[in-house]
Design an enzyme around this catalytic site. Structure first.
Site, PDB file in Angstrom:
ATOM      1  CB  CYS A  74      -0.926  -0.037   1.192  1.00  0.00           C
ATOM      2  SG  CYS A  74      -1.903   1.630   1.717  1.00  0.00           S
ATOM      3  CB  CYS A  77       1.488   0.867   4.434  1.00  0.00           C
ATOM      4  SG  CYS A  77      -0.267   0.492   4.917  1.00  0.00           S
TER       5      CYS A  77
END
Length: 218
Positions: A74, A77
């Protein structure tokens, strides 16, 4: 007239749904972790010969900053990982290690995450660091204005990613003191891209007493 009424009703319902989705009313409520809960979590190393150990080994001597990664691929992230990694020189001065845990190991996802995260990474197969009460954000996240703001912020910062792996279970960041000092900071992600404040992480890390020092002051 009837069609107009139906259309107006549908529009009103959609507007109400959008409004409710952008409040915190329907967000998963987090339950704070206890030190005893975190200490007993089983983690696994990611080398060729994996070793399983209790999480308390991470912070027993010098405390630790630990990121529970929602999904290594992600881009949100990866952005938070880079933010935390920017603190590493100061954490090193304090003698406080930086770690991350992931909940799955898919192909080269962890390896591809490593350039963004400057600490060691471990596997939490039972997803305990994402609890005690595991929380999810499903597709409602994609109609939250805060999430879209986070998307644009990370994209503008040059971060990119993929869709590999489970990404609905929300993560977080912990700062844990040495020994029995306790949890000094617990940030639970409330929506996709809800980053911890790096200043708060550093402030909490400065409160950590290395175990040797803690024993001397007793």
């Amino acid at each position: 007239m009837g069609m107009w009424s139906i259309g107006a009703g549908a529009l009103g319902a959609a507007a109400l749904a959008l409004l409710l989705a952008n409040t915190d009313v329907f967000l998963s409520k987090s339950q704070k972790a206890t030190l005893e809960y975190l200490e007993d979590i089983d983690l696994k190393t990611l080398g060729k010969e994996p070793r399983t150990f209790k999480a308390k080994e991470l912070w027993e001597k010098n405390g630790a900053v630990i990121m529970a990664v929602r999904r290594p691929g992600c881009f949100l992230c990866r952005e938070e990982a880079a933010d935390l990694s920017s603190l590493k020189p100061k954490l090193d001065e304090l003698g406080v290690p930086l770690y991350a845990v992931v909940k799955e190991q898919i192909r080269t996802e962890v390896q591809d995450f490593q350039p963004y995260f400057k600490g060691e990474i471990f596997l939490d197969e039972k997803k305990k660091f994402y609890g005690p009460q595991r929380r999810k954000m499903m597709f409602m996240g994609f109609i939250r204005l805060g999430v879209w703001y986070n998307f644009f912020r990370a994209r503008n910062g040059g971060f990119s990613g993929n869709l590999e792996g489970e990404g609905f279970i929300l993560g977080g960041v912990f700062v844990v003191g040495s020994g029995k000092q306790g949890i000094l900071l617990e940030h639970r992600e409330k929506e996709f891209g809800d980053k911890v404040n790096p200043v708060s992480v550093l402030e909490a890390a400065r409160k950590i007493q290395p175990q040797t020092l803690a024993m001397e002051t007793k």
